[in-house]
Design an enzyme around this catalytic site. Sequence first.
Site, mmCIF file in Angstrom:
data_model
loop_
_atom_site.group_PDB
_atom_site.id
_atom_site.type_symbol
_atom_site.label_atom_id
_atom_site.label_comp_id
_atom_site.label_asym_id
_atom_site.label_seq_id
_atom_site.Cartn_x
_atom_site.Cartn_y
_atom_site.Cartn_z
ATOM 1 N N LYS A 1 -22.340 -9.134 21.857
ATOM 2 C CA LYS A 1 -20.924 -8.721 21.926
ATOM 3 C C LYS A 1 -20.622 -7.635 20.891
ATOM 4 O O LYS A 1 -20.011 -6.613 21.204
ATOM 5 C CB LYS A 1 -19.986 -9.930 21.700
ATOM 6 C CG LYS A 1 -20.184 -11.070 22.701
ATOM 7 C CD LYS A 1 -19.182 -12.199 22.495
ATOM 8 C CE LYS A 1 -19.299 -12.930 21.169
ATOM 9 N NZ LYS A 1 -20.538 -13.695 20.982
ATOM 10 N N ARG B 1 -11.761 -18.097 22.390
ATOM 11 C CA ARG B 1 -12.901 -19.016 22.402
ATOM 12 C C ARG B 1 -12.509 -20.422 22.828
ATOM 13 O O ARG B 1 -13.377 -21.290 22.884
ATOM 14 C CB ARG B 1 -13.458 -19.106 20.979
ATOM 15 C CG ARG B 1 -14.706 -18.295 20.745
ATOM 16 C CD ARG B 1 -14.998 -18.431 19.265
ATOM 17 N NE ARG B 1 -16.374 -18.307 18.944
ATOM 18 C CZ ARG B 1 -16.954 -17.184 18.517
ATOM 19 N NH1 ARG B 1 -16.258 -16.080 18.449
ATOM 20 N NH2 ARG B 1 -18.211 -17.186 18.178
ATOM 21 N N ARG C 1 -32.075 -11.934 12.967
ATOM 22 C CA ARG C 1 -31.022 -11.270 12.195
ATOM 23 C C ARG C 1 -30.790 -11.980 10.863
ATOM 24 O O ARG C 1 -30.497 -11.346 9.853
ATOM 25 C CB ARG C 1 -29.722 -11.218 13.003
ATOM 26 C CG ARG C 1 -28.655 -10.418 12.280
ATOM 27 C CD ARG C 1 -27.393 -10.273 13.074
ATOM 28 N NE ARG C 1 -26.765 -11.561 13.298
ATOM 29 C CZ ARG C 1 -25.678 -11.748 14.056
ATOM 30 N NH1 ARG C 1 -25.129 -10.724 14.656
ATOM 31 N NH2 ARG C 1 -25.162 -12.933 14.194
ATOM 32 N N ARG D 1 -25.652 -13.528 6.778
ATOM 33 C CA ARG D 1 -24.670 -14.421 7.415
ATOM 34 C C ARG D 1 -25.153 -15.861 7.285
ATOM 35 O O ARG D 1 -26.226 -16.207 7.759
ATOM 36 C CB ARG D 1 -24.490 -14.039 8.895
ATOM 37 C CG ARG D 1 -23.326 -13.097 9.107
ATOM 38 C CD ARG D 1 -23.138 -12.744 10.556
ATOM 39 N NE ARG D 1 -22.731 -13.872 11.388
ATOM 40 C CZ ARG D 1 -22.236 -13.737 12.620
ATOM 41 N NH1 ARG D 1 -22.088 -12.534 13.137
ATOM 42 N NH2 ARG D 1 -21.897 -14.797 13.314
ATOM 43 N N ARG E 1 -23.810 -23.790 17.030
ATOM 44 C CA ARG E 1 -22.903 -22.744 17.537
ATOM 45 C C ARG E 1 -23.002 -22.673 19.057
ATOM 46 O O ARG E 1 -21.993 -22.518 19.746
ATOM 47 C CB ARG E 1 -23.258 -21.385 16.917
ATOM 48 C CG ARG E 1 -22.791 -21.259 15.468
ATOM 49 C CD ARG E 1 -23.524 -20.165 14.722
ATOM 50 N NE ARG E 1 -23.278 -18.821 15.213
ATOM 51 C CZ ARG E 1 -24.003 -17.758 14.867
ATOM 52 N NH1 ARG E 1 -25.012 -17.911 14.010
ATOM 53 N NH2 ARG E 1 -23.713 -16.568 15.337
HETATM 54 P P1 AP5 Z 1 -24.671 -9.214 18.229
HETATM 55 O O1 AP5 Z 1 -24.294 -7.939 18.870
HETATM 56 O O2 AP5 Z 1 -24.289 -9.450 16.830
HETATM 57 O O3 AP5 Z 1 -24.195 -10.446 19.150
HETATM 58 P P2 AP5 Z 1 -22.833 -11.249 19.124
HETATM 59 O O4 AP5 Z 1 -22.649 -11.771 20.499
HETATM 60 O O5 AP5 Z 1 -21.755 -10.414 18.531
HETATM 61 O O6 AP5 Z 1 -23.275 -12.423 18.146
HETATM 62 P P3 AP5 Z 1 -22.500 -13.104 16.935
HETATM 63 O O7 AP5 Z 1 -23.515 -13.734 16.051
HETATM 64 O O8 AP5 Z 1 -21.526 -12.188 16.345
HETATM 65 O O9 AP5 Z 1 -21.839 -14.244 17.738
HETATM 66 P P4 AP5 Z 1 -20.787 -15.268 17.361
HETATM 67 O O10 AP5 Z 1 -19.948 -15.286 18.569
HETATM 68 O O11 AP5 Z 1 -21.408 -16.554 16.964
HETATM 69 O O12 AP5 Z 1 -20.129 -14.728 16.021
HETATM 70 P P5 AP5 Z 1 -18.657 -14.400 15.614
HETATM 71 O O13 AP5 Z 1 -18.736 -13.462 14.494
HETATM 72 O O14 AP5 Z 1 -17.832 -14.070 16.788
HETATM 73 O O15 AP5 Z 1 -26.249 -9.369 18.402
HETATM 74 C C1 AP5 Z 1 -26.954 -10.441 17.832
HETATM 75 C C2 AP5 Z 1 -28.357 -9.959 17.407
HETATM 76 O O16 AP5 Z 1 -29.086 -9.592 18.556
HETATM 77 C C3 AP5 Z 1 -28.322 -8.708 16.505
HETATM 78 O O17 AP5 Z 1 -29.335 -8.808 15.547
HETATM 79 C C4 AP5 Z 1 -28.575 -7.560 17.486
HETATM 80 O O18 AP5 Z 1 -29.190 -6.472 16.870
HETATM 81 C C5 AP5 Z 1 -29.489 -8.223 18.503
HETATM 82 N N1 AP5 Z 1 -29.341 -7.664 19.855
HETATM 83 C C6 AP5 Z 1 -28.182 -7.209 20.441
HETATM 84 N N2 AP5 Z 1 -28.432 -6.775 21.691
HETATM 85 C C7 AP5 Z 1 -29.765 -6.972 21.914
HETATM 86 C C8 AP5 Z 1 -30.630 -6.712 23.029
HETATM 87 N N3 AP5 Z 1 -30.171 -6.186 24.175
HETATM 88 N N4 AP5 Z 1 -31.932 -7.051 22.905
HETATM 89 C C9 AP5 Z 1 -32.411 -7.593 21.747
HETATM 90 N N5 AP5 Z 1 -31.655 -7.833 20.660
HETATM 91 C C10 AP5 Z 1 -30.342 -7.541 20.738
HETATM 92 O O19 AP5 Z 1 -18.139 -15.827 15.061
HETATM 93 C C11 AP5 Z 1 -18.676 -16.401 13.886
HETATM 94 C C12 AP5 Z 1 -17.889 -17.663 13.539
HETATM 95 O O20 AP5 Z 1 -16.525 -17.314 13.256
HETATM 96 C C13 AP5 Z 1 -17.791 -18.718 14.653
HETATM 97 O O21 AP5 Z 1 -18.894 -19.598 14.656
HETATM 98 C C14 AP5 Z 1 -16.488 -19.440 14.265
HETATM 99 O O22 AP5 Z 1 -16.694 -20.326 13.186
HETATM 100 C C15 AP5 Z 1 -15.614 -18.280 13.754
HETATM 101 N N6 AP5 Z 1 -14.810 -17.668 14.825
HETATM 102 C C16 AP5 Z 1 -14.880 -16.383 15.271
HETATM 103 N N7 AP5 Z 1 -13.997 -16.164 16.252
HETATM 104 C C17 AP5 Z 1 -13.341 -17.345 16.452
HETATM 105 C C18 AP5 Z 1 -12.329 -17.762 17.354
HETATM 106 N N8 AP5 Z 1 -11.820 -16.924 18.263
HETATM 107 N N9 AP5 Z 1 -11.898 -19.058 17.275
HETATM 108 C C19 AP5 Z 1 -12.394 -19.911 16.358
HETATM 109 N N10 AP5 Z 1 -13.376 -19.584 15.480
HETATM 110 C C20 AP5 Z 1 -13.841 -18.305 15.519
HETATM 111 MG MG MG Z 2 -20.379 -10.658 16.927
#
Ligand code: AP5
Ligand code: MG
Length: 200
Positions: free
Chosen positions: A14, A89, A128, A134, A146
């Site tokens: 994402k 979410r 990562r 992180r 997660r």
């Molecule tokens: P990346 O692009 O970072 O993927 P992502 O889907 O953004 O993954 P996140 O780790 O950010 O997901 P998340 O939803 O758990 O985290 P968030 O910050 O939203 O890619 C991941 C890796 O893969 C990278 O190393 C990248 O280089 C690699 N990659 C990308 N594309 C690729 C490809 N095609 N092939 C190979 N490799 C690839 O949330 C974190 C925490 O915050 C949550 O757990 C929760 O506690 C809180 N939180 C956030 N939003 C909310 C909400 N709305 N409600 C409640 N809690 C929330």
């Molecule tokens: Mg993300």
Amino acid sequence: MFNIILFGPPGSGKGTQSEKIVDQFGLVHLSTGNLLRQEITDKTPLGMEARNFMDKGQLVPDEVVIGMIDSCLEKHSAAKGFLFDGFPRTVAQAEALDKLLSLKKTAISKVLALEVTEEELVKRLLKRGETSGRSDDTNESIIRNRYAVYKKETEPVAQYYTQQGKMEVIKGEGSVDEIFDALSKSIETEMEEQQSLSAS
Ligand code: AP5
Ligand code: MG
């Protein structure tokens, strides 16, 4: 306005794809994960509270993230549109977002969902975690948690938008550019449809 949601499990790409999409289409990127991590870095009370949930791979309470989104929408009131990443979410967040957008006389146009297998997600996030700093990437059991939270609390959001006829699934495995091409095509089609509707 033109608003889209990039949906998908942790590690589905994402964040990676959002950066390219906002560059290409001139949207404002709203990532609740990034906003929460900024609050933690700034050591705000909100950040301190959120950290307890994030470190365990649990969701931060709905009212906290909805409040954050509300103030971001206000701050960027002149935006051409928004790309929501990692939000909504829960179904409660999706309902709140619909209300906030309707107050601004706009809505979500499309939800693009990246589909990636659990094993690939775990592999990406552990890799990562070697360099990202992180706390939720360093340990496989937190990554699996997660994913379990995603299945239980976030997948129902997909049904919510399917019922609205807005959901489109895109294969999230392959090269970053291939996936970006598929997302861009879908966004262009949706933008054209919206423009022809508003012209008629
Ligand atoms: P990346 O692009 O970072 O993927 P992502 O889907 O953004 O993954 P996140 O780790 O950010 O997901 P998340 O939803 O758990 O985290 P968030 O910050 O939203 O890619 C991941 C890796 O893969 C990278 O190393 C990248 O280089 C690699 N990659 C990308 N594309 C690729 C490809 N095609 N092939 C190979 N490799 C690839 O949330 C974190 C925490 O915050 C949550 O757990 C929760 O506690 C809180 N939180 C956030 N939003 C909310 C909400 N709305 N409600 C409640 N809690 C929330
Ligand atoms: Mg993300």
